[in-house]
Design an enzyme around this catalytic site. Structure first.
Site, PDB file in Angstrom:
ATOM      1  N   ALA A   8     -36.808  22.207 -40.651  1.00 13.87           N
ATOM      2  CA  ALA A   8     -37.714  21.295 -41.339  1.00 13.87           C
ATOM      3  C   ALA A   8     -38.440  22.010 -42.480  1.00 13.87           C
ATOM      4  O   ALA A   8     -38.451  21.538 -43.613  1.00 13.87           O
ATOM      5  CB  ALA A   8     -38.718  20.713 -40.350  1.00 13.87           C
ATOM      6  N   HIS A  49     -34.165  22.070 -19.809  1.00 11.88           N
ATOM      7  CA  HIS A  49     -32.718  22.095 -19.986  1.00 11.88           C
ATOM      8  C   HIS A  49     -32.067  22.590 -18.698  1.00 11.88           C
ATOM      9  O   HIS A  49     -32.450  23.625 -18.168  1.00 11.88           O
ATOM     10  CB  HIS A  49     -32.376  23.028 -21.150  1.00 11.88           C
ATOM     11  CG  HIS A  49     -31.017  22.779 -21.701  1.00 11.88           C
ATOM     12  ND1 HIS A  49     -29.898  23.084 -20.990  1.00 11.88           N
ATOM     13  CD2 HIS A  49     -30.593  22.256 -22.873  1.00 11.88           C
ATOM     14  CE1 HIS A  49     -28.837  22.750 -21.724  1.00 11.88           C
ATOM     15  NE2 HIS A  49     -29.239  22.245 -22.871  1.00 11.88           N
ATOM     16  N   ARG A  51     -30.215  15.434 -19.379  1.00 15.07           N
ATOM     17  CA  ARG A  51     -30.816  16.732 -19.051  1.00 15.07           C
ATOM     18  C   ARG A  51     -31.913  16.633 -18.003  1.00 15.07           C
ATOM     19  O   ARG A  51     -31.959  17.428 -17.062  1.00 15.07           O
ATOM     20  CB  ARG A  51     -31.401  17.357 -20.314  1.00 15.07           C
ATOM     21  CG  ARG A  51     -30.339  17.792 -21.291  1.00 15.07           C
ATOM     22  CD  ARG A  51     -30.943  18.250 -22.602  1.00 15.07           C
ATOM     23  NE  ARG A  51     -29.874  18.726 -23.483  1.00 15.07           N
ATOM     24  CZ  ARG A  51     -30.093  19.179 -24.700  1.00 15.07           C
ATOM     25  NH1 ARG A  51     -31.313  19.245 -25.188  1.00 15.07           N
ATOM     26  NH2 ARG A  51     -29.085  19.592 -25.450  1.00 15.07           N
ATOM     27  N   GLU A  72     -40.075  19.788 -35.066  1.00 13.13           N
ATOM     28  CA  GLU A  72     -40.463  19.753 -33.656  1.00 13.13           C
ATOM     29  C   GLU A  72     -41.979  19.726 -33.492  1.00 13.13           C
ATOM     30  O   GLU A  72     -42.497  19.264 -32.481  1.00 13.13           O
ATOM     31  CB  GLU A  72     -39.876  20.972 -32.910  1.00 13.13           C
ATOM     32  CG  GLU A  72     -40.055  20.897 -31.386  1.00 13.13           C
ATOM     33  CD  GLU A  72     -39.521  22.116 -30.636  1.00 13.13           C
ATOM     34  OE1 GLU A  72     -38.772  22.910 -31.235  1.00 13.13           O
ATOM     35  OE2 GLU A  72     -39.847  22.271 -29.456  1.00 13.13           O
TER      36      GLU A  72
END
Lengths: 234, 697, 251
Positions: free
Chosen positions: B90, B317, B388, B483
């Protein structure tokens, strides 16, 4: 001028002069082989080539170009090494290990080159000084006829103990030369950009084969006369 | 109403805990409930207008916005400075694009080079609605999958825009020379990923994040070379400088940053400040994040009035290499793609598990009939390919029951023996060879012979700083992208969507929307960094550093951080209860005291000092951890990455409470020692019908 | 099987760029062989902090071998004795009980030491800024599938692009040459049609910058590729040479 100022330019000069000298070696080696053939079959090939070269204008130009090649190759080698040492920085590693797949010769090209050049001087004194130089200047540099190259060579190598020592010295030289070429040939081709994923390994093999042939030609002659010499002494 | 809910709680908890525990939980929830109702009256609400969501049908919102937004003309762009903090996907893409447009950009990163931001570690791929595979993909479908994957907790308009610009990202990256995988015909290849029925994931070996980041980095490098971006590496932002405009409104006008090499505190001015500092997963100490990834930038924004939205949404995860010791510094992710062919199991018999834990036997010694393929058992339809969050929780459930398979009891098997039999070792090696090799390097065990061991780990944080449709925070002139913001993933992020969001924000959204703000700022001259506001901000930073350096206690920063991580993992981890969260808050408060009274930082403040850097970050992690717990306590439902054990179905699946919690929980800072204020942004699903995620049939 | 070992670590300590550096030896007891090398350094640092001493400064970030930040010269090898890995992926099982491990920073004129094991690698960024890109702005580009690229070409570009810019190549090279790094980027972009357009310009600009920054001349020893954590091939150097020579001869 990029051939001097850029790193790849400098390497280009190294590879071109190097390859040129390798070609000369091939020619010189093949010529020497005639000595052995002459000695076995009683022909006069070597001296015929000597005569053809001799003090003719093209041979002189050839010699000058050759000399220039050696000088440029040598000077650039020194220049590159100084630069490379500087690029390494002032602090050295305390511990350096051998990397897998890295040829010993590739890291010692300058040392090998200096050995080769040292012997080259000896070689020039032994032969060129007595042959082409004598012919050119007319100065008597040895007891042999400058035209009779074959005799000069035999005179040196089959001269008893002295001959053995010379043979051994020449063998040392040739080993150094082999190491120099085993890296030099493929390195030159790599620098010229003739390599890719598939050819990378092949060119390395070609380089070694090339070095072996070039050096082998000289070896054969030296070893042959070493044998002849020892044989005659016994 | 309350009774109805309590019954539900009771039925759902029945399975989970003993009756006694259920009663306590019920009570706790009931008391909490009263408190919540009392609050409702004065809770502030963010309307769609406040969030600047354009009017019109979903598919036309972004076009409408662009058609009517204000722009800055080229001559004026030269007069405007923009600060971008961060050089991940980003940050780098935003800095490069803003510079290409003509703005002067000041770009900061904490690493020694912008190329090292943690976006580089993403393995799998990037989604886009190209429909190159002709399998029925479309912008709407990508939008829908993202909304559904996020468990209906994301903002519709933002997600749709993300899906819309996803195609431009692929075009842009290819033009930059990103070497995406290709088919033999020379066209781009795609792979499929969890949570989607189409193949829409573009990839570059197992290094997609690296290649995309290097693409953005090269664009950034070009602008640095041109002098349009001034790059500051090894700089860490420590505060944002706010200056009042002529109407008395505070605007972000610069930052205070520490030169990490010299330790000098420096001041920088910008007409606007863009933060792209990534997520705060390292609150847990052990995560798949990089060592330096931190949430301090987010906390600085928060302290200046930017809302922290949904901090409790953290993604865990399922396929990471298990922890092997207390000295462990980070967890390594193994690509999710392994679950395509690997089968996950634990032993059926507890005694087998005990032997495994004691190291007496290996996984391969356990016969087929004694293996419990629990994902296949519980979710016949999706099997090992459930999303997940579901896979992670199922692994935790088994390990909690004592079926863990390594010395710590915190691992399950991921077994390829069946795949090797079916496909042959060569095919398996071709598909996963590099991952197997990576596993073997770390664990020193051959996964072709003995099943791999995996365990869930914190990976990504969906929560972050609240932003409006323009990616502007609740503070004027302060933008947040990637994020670090909360916007697009709702309560859970789908695989291969993080890269998409980072680049969408940086290349195609922020460079437009920031102009709508900057067009009003062209009359604002560059300000001197000698202004009292800058001096004041610098003084605050220096004071904080001096306070930290003066503690000279007994404990290292890492030892406290590890303790925080354990609190987070145990009480704010995969399965949360009201009780665990309250415990967490108490423990964090105690830890905060411990930190501020007993941390030891060696060295000097005005020189390179890693420990000081870590301490500054940890001071913020402690606050974030607390905020996560507060948010998790408030959110009395299970959705996506947030699982409250009180709210689950009979089968142990997440139970959303759409009637009560269909909102973004925004937390407003009210002072160092007071509780944050909750502000809600309701999520009224205008265009999409909400469904329960079902991976069983 | 991994077990516990006692080791000595001989580390280069240097207070600052201009300070005189020296080796210091530390003893570490009971180190698990399953720990990574950097975790061992973490343990050492915790030990130093407990003794109120200055911990060792070193670069590290992702700890999974992709960011390129970690940079230690361990027992005579950049990134240590294992092959195709970064320092963070090196594990203590490569060392035996009682061993003395020597740890040094990268040593190259272009990578000055900042502190201890930390070096300044901005030179690599500067080379990239000189031409390591395709000159396209955001937006206005053709569809991603508008140009087909043969799979082998794309794969080779990908292999070149996997360089992580860690600096091990220049650190390993006895000539301090950055050719492998530069050639990886030049190769990647020269292979792809998108980058071919400015390939000649790029090769010249990047090589000129590399020379200007004081990196040495490549003598094809191959140490760079042997130590590269991403196994970037020497063939890239040949391609760079080719691109550069062709560009110069065309001028």
């Amino acid at each position: 001028m990029w051939l001097k100022d850029s790193s790849i330019g400098r390497k280009f000069i190294m590879s071109i002069t190097g390859l040129f000298l390798v070609l000369f070696l091939l020619f010189h080696g093949s010529m020497n082989l005639c000595l052995v053939i002459d000695d076995i079959f009683g022909t006069q090939g070597y001296n015929w080539i000597c005569a053809m070269l001799g003090a003719n204008w093209y041979a002189i130009i050839g010699t000058l170009v050759l000399a220039l090649g050696v000088v440029v190759h040598f000077c650039y080698a020194i220049y590159l090494t100084i630069q490379n040492r500087a690029a390494r920085g002032t602090d050295r590693y305390a511990m350096e290990a051998r990397q897998e797949g890295v040829q010993w010769a590739s890291k010692n090209m300058l040392v090998l080159g200096i050995i080769v050049i040292g012997f080259l001087v000896l070689h020039l004194y032994n032969f060129w000084y007595k042959m082409q130089f004598a012919e050119l200047t007319g100065v008597e540099t040895s007891m042999f006829d400058p035209q009779d190259g074959s005799a000069i060579v035999k005179g040196l190598f089959t001269n008893g103990v002295c001959g053995i020592i010379y043979c051994l010295l020449y063998l040392v030289w040739l080993v150094a030369l082999w190491f120099h070429l085993s890296h030099g040939v493929w390195s030159a081709l790599q620098t010229l950009g003739w390599s890719n994923l598939i050819w990378l390994k092949r060119i390395k093999v070609i380089g070694v084969i090339f070095a072996t042939i070039a050096v082998g030609l000289f070896m054969v002659v030296t070893v042959y006369f070493l044998g002849v010499n020892i044989g005659s002494m016994m | 109403m309350a009774t109805k809910k309590d019954t539900k709680v009771a039925t759902t908890t029945k399975k989970v805990a003993a009756a006694k525990k259920a009663t306590t939980t019920k009570k706790a929830t009931a008391t909490k409930k009263v408190a919540a109702t009392k609050k409702v009256a004065d809770v502030k609400v963010i309307t769609p207008e406040m969030a600047k969501i354009p009017a019109g049908p979903l598919a036309e919102k972004w076009t409408n916005y662009k058609d009517h937004q204000k722009l800055v003309n080229p001559a004026n762009k030269r007069r405007l400075d923009v600060i971008v903090v961060g050089t991940g996907l980003a940050g780098a893409s935003a800095a490069a694009t803003l510079a290409e447009l003509g703005f002067n950009v000041l770009n900061f990163c904490i690493q020694d080079s912008p190329r090292r931001a943690h976006s580089i570690a993403a393995q799998g791929g990037i989604n886009a609605a190209k429909n190159y595979q002709n399998d029925g993909d479309s912008v709407y479908r990508l939008y829908y999958d993202t909304i559904k994957g996020g468990d209906y907790r994301a903002r519709e308009a933002n997600v749709y825009r993300l899906a819309e610009v996803s195609n431009n990202i692929i075009d842009q990256c290819v033009a930059q020379g990103v070497p995406f995988a290709r088919e033999y015909g020379g066209l781009l290849d795609n792979r499929s990923f969890g949570g989607a029925q189409v193949s829409r994931t573009f990839y570059a070996k197992g290094q997609t994040g690296q290649q995309l980041l290097l693409g953005a980095y090269s664009a950034l490098s070009r602008q640095i070379g041109k002098g349009k971006v001034k790059m500051y590496t090894r700089y860490e932002m420590l505060d944002i400088v706010m200056i009042k405009d002529e109407n008395g409104e505070e605007r972000a006008r610069g930052i205070i940053a520490r030169n990490l090499v010299t330790g000098r505190i420096e001041r920088f001015f910008g007409h606007a400040v863009v933060i792209a500092s990534g997520g705060y997963g390292n609150t847990f100490f052990l995560s798949t994040n990089a060592m330096a990834s931190n949430g301090s930038a987010a906390m600085q924004m928060y302290r200046h009035g930017a809302y922290f939205a949904n901090p409790c949404y953290a993604q865990i995860h399922p396929t990471c290499i298990p922890k092997h010791g207390d000295f462990q510094s980070k967890l390594t992710l193994m690509s999710e793609s392994l679950r395509n062919d690997g089968r996950i199991w634990v032993p059926k018999k507890l005694e087998d598990a005990k032997k495994l834990q004691a190291g007496e036997i290996k996984g391969r010694d356990i016969p087929e009939e004694d293996r419990d393929y629990y994902l296949e058992r519980r979710y016949p339809a999706f099997g090992n390919l459930v999303p997940r969050d579901v896979a992670s929780r199922a692994a935790k459930e088994r390990c909690d029951k004592g079926y863990g398979v390594n010395n710590t009891g915190l691992a399950v098997f991921l077994d390829f023996s069946e795949a090797i039999q079916r496909l042959g070792k060569d095919v398996v090696a071709q598909k996963y060879g590099n991952l197997f090799q990576m596993y073997e390097k770390i664990v020193d065990e051959n996964p072709y012979e003995n099943p791999m061991m995996i365990f869930p780990a914190i990976h990504y944080t969906m929560g972050g700083i609240w932003v409006d449709y323009e990616l502007q925070t609740s503070v004027k002139g302060l933008f947040c992208i990637g994020e670090a913001n909360f916007s697009d993933h709702g309560a859970n992020r789908l695989g291969a969507s993080a890269l998409m969001q980072g680049l969408a924000d940086g290349y195609f959204v922020l460079p437009y929307t920031i102009q709508n703000y900057l067009s009003d700022q062209i009359g604002v001259p560059r300000m001197s960094t000698d202004l009292p506001e800058f001096a004041e901000a610098e003084k605050n930073v220096n004071d904080k550093i001096a306070r930290l350096m003066a503690i000279q206690g007994q404990r290292s920063v890492d030892s406290i951080h590890k303790e925080l991580g354990l609190i987070m993992w145990d009480f704010v981890g995969m399965g949360r209860t009201a009780e665990s969260l309250k415990t967490a808050i108490k423990k964090i408060d105690a830890l905060k005291k411990e930190f501020w009274s007993n941390v030891y930082i060696p060295g000097e403040a005005n020189s390179l000092n890693n420990e000081l850097e870590k301490a500054l970050r940890l001071s913020d992690f402690i606050e974030i951890g607390r905020l996560m717990a507060i948010d998790a306590l408030n959110r009395e439902e299970s959705c996506g990455g947030h699982f409250r054990e009180e709210y689950q179905t009979e089968e142990g699946e997440a139970l959303r409470q759409d009637d009560k919690f269909s909102y973004v929980a925004c937390w407003k800072y009210t002072g160092e020692d007071s509780e944050p204020e909750l502000i809600k942004e309701p999520l009224d699903y205008e265009f999409t019908e909400r469904k329960t995620r079902n991976y069983k049939a | 099987m991994d077990s516990y070992i006692n080791i000595k670590v001989r580390v280069w300590r240097q207070a600052g760029p201009k300070a005189q550096g020296h080796f210091e030896t530390y003893e570490l007891k009971h180190i698990f062989q399953g720990a990574s090398f950097l975790e061992m350094i973490d343990i050492l640092n915790e030990q130093l902090i407990a003794e109120k001493k200055d911990p060792i400064a070193f670069d590290h970030d992702c700890r999974e071998g992709i960011c390129g930040m970690c940079s230690m010269y361990v027992n005579g090898h950049p990134h240590g004795p294992d092959s195709a890995i970064t320092t963070c992926q090196l594990h203590m099982r490569h060392f035996h009980d009682g061993e003395t491990i020597t740890v040094e920073p990268w040593r190259s004129r272009a990578f000055p030491v900042i502190k201890d094991l930390m070096v300044d690698r901005q030179a690599y960024d500067k080379i990239m800024q000189a031409g390591g890109f395709v000159s396209v702005n955001t937006g206005g580009v053709p569809d991603a599938n508008a140009i087909a690229i043969p799979k082998p070409v794309a794969d080779e570009a990908m292999d070149a692009a996997s360089c992580i810019g860690c600096g091990a190549c220049a650190a390993a090279c006895k000539n301090g040459s950055a050719m492998l790094f530069v050639s990886a980027k030049v190769s990647q972009l020269a292979l792809l049609p998108q980058g071919k357009i400015e390939a000649a310009k790029r090769a010249k600009a990047m090589v000129a910058k590399m020379d200007e920054l004081g990196f040495g001349n490549c003598t094809n020893t191959g140490a760079c590729a042997a130590e590269c954590p991403k196994s970037v091939s020497l063939a890239n150097i040949a391609r760079l040479n080719r691109e550069f020579l062709c560009a110069k001869f065309q001028d």
